[in-house]
Design an enzyme around this catalytic site. Structure first.
Site, PDB file in Angstrom:
ATOM      1  N   VAL A  99       0.847  -1.202   0.000  1.00 17.60           N
ATOM      2  CA  VAL A  99       0.000   0.000   0.000  1.00 17.60           C
ATOM      3  C   VAL A  99       0.881   1.250   0.000  1.00 17.60           C
ATOM      4  O   VAL A  99       0.640   2.220  -0.729  1.00 17.60           O
ATOM      5  CB  VAL A  99      -0.965  -0.009   1.216  1.00 17.60           C
ATOM      6  CG1 VAL A  99      -1.757   1.286   1.264  1.00 17.60           C
ATOM      7  CG2 VAL A  99      -1.898  -1.211   1.162  1.00 17.60           C
ATOM      8  N   CYS A 100       1.937   1.219   0.822  1.00 24.84           N
ATOM      9  CA  CYS A 100       2.855   2.365   0.903  1.00 24.84           C
ATOM     10  C   CYS A 100       3.489   2.653  -0.454  1.00 24.84           C
ATOM     11  O   CYS A 100       3.707   3.818  -0.821  1.00 24.84           O
ATOM     12  CB  CYS A 100       3.964   2.093   1.920  1.00 24.84           C
ATOM     13  SG  CYS A 100       3.368   1.767   3.573  1.00 24.84           S
ATOM     14  N   THR A 101       3.788   1.608  -1.204  1.00 22.62           N
ATOM     15  CA  THR A 101       4.391   1.786  -2.533  1.00 22.62           C
ATOM     16  C   THR A 101       3.456   2.602  -3.425  1.00 22.62           C
ATOM     17  O   THR A 101       3.888   3.523  -4.134  1.00 22.62           O
ATOM     18  CB  THR A 101       4.689   0.404  -3.160  1.00 22.62           C
ATOM     19  OG1 THR A 101       5.600  -0.283  -2.301  1.00 22.62           O
ATOM     20  CG2 THR A 101       5.281   0.532  -4.556  1.00 22.62           C
TER      21      THR A 101
END
Ligand code: BEZ
Length: 212
Positions: A44-46
């Site tokens: 998700v952070c990517t």
């Protein structure tokens, strides 16, 4: 107690992907967005960091500097940035704080031990040119944030910082705004000689004044 709206954003020095930063000096007179992501090399952070990188011109239009944070070292941030560029077509183009000792995460209350005692949650702090906190958001690790909403909030915050108006539900830049209750009808008449639309005496709409 957690940091609250109107509090002074704590100053700190930190290692980042763009070298050491002293937060208040780095902000200068700009608005700022400080946001945490739980861990490097996570899915998700990517997506989030690539999205923020693509939106950088929109933040710049709003005189706003963006800075990310996670509890991993600079070398990991740099290696991960290459993955983000591969996947999202854009590497992070803003500093990312390496908070391996969790000093800044704890200072800003970004670690919520009942969610995880090792990773940060997805915190957002919007900071005004006066270095005071104007908005906080807290999302769980599993929910990627809506950065268009963050731009919308910046539009509202910057408008209401300059004029005695508020913005209604789902407001977008350019739409009508609300004269705040603290402005009497007599004062409102002086400011808005063309009048206003008032479905109720306490709900007075006027066209949005220019943001600057
Ligand atoms: C993610 O960024 O995908 C993520 C990070 C921590 C927990 C769950 C998801």
């Amino acid at each position: 107690m957690s940091l609250q709206l109107g509090d002074l954003a704590p100053d700190f020095t930190a290692q980042t992907t763009e070298g050491p930063i002293t937060f208040h000096a780095w902000l200068g007179n700009s608005w700022g967005v400080l946001f945490s992501h739980p861990k490097d090399f996570t899915p998700v952070c990517t997506t989030e960091l690539g999205e923020v990188a693509k939106l950088k011109p929109e933040f710049e239009k709003r005189g706003t500097k963006v800075i990310g944070l996670s509890v991993d070292p600079v070398a990991d941030h740099v290696a991960w940035s290459r993955d983000i560029a591969d996947v999202q077509g854009q590497a992070p183009n803003f500093p990312m704080i390496a908070d391996a000792d969790r000093r800044i995460s704890l200072l800003y209350g970004m670690i919520h031990p009942s969610a995880s005692d090792s990773m940060t949650v997805r915190s957002v702090f919007v900071i005004g040119p006066d270095k005071r906190i104007k908005l906080t958001l807290t999302y769980p690790a599993s929910t990627g944030r809506n950065f268009d909403e963050l731009l919308r909030v910046l539009d509202s915050l910057q408008l209401t910082a300059r004029h005695q108006v508020a913005t209604p539900a789902n407001w977008k830049a350019g739409q009508d705004v609300i004269i705040v209750p603290a402005v009497s009808d007599a004062d409102a008449r002086a400011r808005y000689p063309h009048g206003w639309r008032a479905p109720k005496p306490y709900l007075r709409f006027v066209p949005a004044p220019p943001a600057i």
